[in-house]
Design a protein around this motif. Sequence first.
Motif, PDB file in Angstrom:
ATOM      1  N   LEU A  53     -71.824 -11.780  28.264  1.00 34.13           N
ATOM      2  CA  LEU A  53     -72.188 -10.388  28.060  1.00 34.13           C
ATOM      3  C   LEU A  53     -72.461  -9.689  29.391  1.00 34.13           C
ATOM      4  CD1 LEU A  53     -74.656 -10.721  25.038  1.00 34.13           C
ATOM      5  CD2 LEU A  53     -72.419  -9.593  24.983  1.00 34.13           C
ATOM      6  N   ARG A  54     -73.193 -10.347  30.260  1.00 34.87           N
ATOM      7  CA  ARG A  54     -73.640  -9.737  31.514  1.00 34.87           C
ATOM      8  C   ARG A  54     -72.564  -9.764  32.592  1.00 34.87           C
ATOM      9  NH1 ARG A  54     -77.517 -11.486  34.454  1.00 34.87           N
ATOM     10  NH2 ARG A  54     -78.062  -9.342  35.021  1.00 34.87           N
ATOM     11  N   GLY A  55     -71.469 -10.452  32.369  1.00 37.44           N
ATOM     12  CA  GLY A  55     -70.431 -10.585  33.386  1.00 37.44           C
ATOM     13  C   GLY A  55     -69.302  -9.592  33.260  1.00 37.44           C
ATOM     14  N   ILE A  56     -69.535  -8.479  32.572  1.00 36.44           N
ATOM     15  CA  ILE A  56     -68.456  -7.537  32.273  1.00 36.44           C
ATOM     16  C   ILE A  56     -67.812  -6.980  33.537  1.00 36.44           C
ATOM     17  CG2 ILE A  56     -70.156  -5.684  31.998  1.00 36.44           C
ATOM     18  CD1 ILE A  56     -68.218  -4.322  30.082  1.00 36.44           C
ATOM     19  N   ILE A  57     -68.597  -6.716  34.584  1.00 38.93           N
ATOM     20  CA  ILE A  57     -68.024  -6.083  35.781  1.00 38.93           C
ATOM     21  C   ILE A  57     -67.050  -7.026  36.472  1.00 38.93           C
ATOM     22  CG2 ILE A  57     -68.571  -5.211  38.085  1.00 38.93           C
ATOM     23  CD1 ILE A  57     -71.122  -4.029  36.934  1.00 38.93           C
TER      24      ILE A  57
END
Length: 714
Positions: free
Chosen positions: A705-709
């Motif tokens: 989820l937090r690795g989108i960038i």
Amino acid sequence: MSLPAEDRELVTAELGRDLTTAEAALFENLWSEHCAYRSSRPLLGAFESESEDVVVGPGDDAAVVALPSAGTDSRTDGDHADTYVTLGIESHNHPSYVDPFDGAATGVGGIVRDTLSMGAYPIALTDSLYFGGFDREHSRYLFEGVVEGISHYGNCIGVPTVGGSVAFHEGYEGNPLVNVACLGLTSADRMVTAVAEEPGNKLVLVGNGTGRDGLGGASFASEDLAEDAETEDRPAVQVGDPYAEKRLVEANEQLLDERLLVSARDLGAAGLGGASSELVAKGGLGAEIELDAVHQREPNMNALEILLAESQERMCYEVRPVDVERVREIADRFDLGCSVIGEVAEGNYVCSFRGETVVDVPAEFLADGAPTNDLDREPPAQPDRDLPDPDPTAAFEAVVGSPTTASKRWVYRQYDHEVGTRTGVGPGDDAAIVAVREAGVGVALSAGAEPRWTEVAPYEGARAIALENATNLAAKGARPLAAVDCLNGGNPEKPDVYGGFAAAVDGLADMCADLSVPVVGGNVSLYNDSVTGPIPPTPTVAMIGTKDSYDAPPASVTGDGELLVVGEAGGALGGSEYLAHAGGTDRFPELGPDAPAVLEALATVADRDGTLAVHDVSTGGLAVTLAEMVTPDAGVDVAVDDAVALFDETPGRAVVETTDPDAVEARFDGVAPVERIGEATADGTLAATVGDEPIRYDADRIEELRGIIGRELA
């Protein structure tokens, strides 16, 4: 470039004659909003800028603050080490839209030279970046180019980028913001200022040759971005050479070592004309300058081009005549150009070119004579409460996976944040910590703003931004020392825009005063409008604090302690990432009245032996804080009352993992609430009960989820 008619009338009345072409261009740039702060100057008196620690406050290239000796508090002991730090911040917003790589890179170069101007060596950088929606191709193009420009320049000059922030908001689609701050190191006997001291001293230009890049940059930065700005305004963007800047940094150190500098100013906005006129104006003096003497890298430059080009990597020094030859020798050693362009003088600021006088004006009138603007303003109002009925799981995934709250590892892994061997705590934590061994203290840095907060409530949101940065410092055990701000706004001629900007200035000033944090300098960037409309008022804060060590408790749980939330929740969701996802409106949360006492208690707790981890609560609320604390080896098991408790972004709070919860409660007794919400675990899972609704995510899913960038830009 064109000097407005009302300004031309004022200047000609003062001089008693018509202006030369070069004079008109000088006044047009130096009296621009970017240089003269004509719309913001009436507001800046709200800031308190003095304390026992402040050596040089607002008005110079950077502020200078004395560091307290290790084991002392300068506010009570009055005991300083002979070690000073400099702190400055600047914006390079419009250039970064037109040319994201060079615009951002030269922003780094400019703030580093501001540091050199004070006799300091740059030891750390932060960058606070704001872009349109991450789902838009143009926003990602700007984002990638800006990050590449910052990393290229900072890495090449050997100054670590240790912190900052990144936010995505639809209001920046046509006008991104690039705000860069620099921390420098100097001492009482090395510090110089931008105040010329003695008629007869020489003005020496050291650095790259002057070219035609950056012409009219100051006036370009004082206008709304046009639809064709990316092509039509490209000549106004400077082109940097970081390797020349690195040589300039080291040459500046040698010049300081040999006590060869009387005063200094870097060439930034309005180029040579801006730097030299401001230098002598601050000393109540004038100058005699021969523009033909300026070393140039392009042929056939005219007087106006030489005066106003914003070519990078250049410094203007005041040097005693007896020392000029040694300055030349040092410049030559570092393969830098060197020109004696004139001298400090009594009387006017005078420039000649090919034997003719092209500028002859009072320096103080040129540098400081621009009248302020009396603008109408409409006070902003907060919205009513209209909250949606949440699905906790869907809301959690949307908020934790938002590009604004997501991991910025893709960004900071491109920066060399360890060069210089001072970085104790690097990017990715609440605040960075830089070791200043000369004073035996760690200097903590936090920088950023939250545009959704100031969009919904400019005054209250700006107060929260100041508190959020101070909380970041306290979470690492540091006490705040000073701050600078970069005040970004839209077109001030629009009453609603100016009203929001003014409210944000007041909010920031009031909270910094409440926290006894002097605002020692800053930058103002207005006219950040484009065809997509104005940006939200964006008061970026860069705040520093000190502690007696170079390390701090981590932001990630260890799995061995209980979890407590310290500080008072505001109980509202205005300006939150949750409402940005779910829709609806709410007021901005109220901030607790005892912020200084809360921060002092938090800083004390952070440095106790029983404290295993500390992480502040801000953007995304507890949902994001807990997600960031989970690792593959350690998790959390918590319970909260409802969605408001999970997503409330009220700053001034933190999650503490501790083996001694009773001691934490005792320290906060009578100061602020402490809530036991659960415990850390050894299973690498975030387990939470929201009211009656359970949610559960393992570390791998949270990382996804937090690795989108990084995933989208891979």
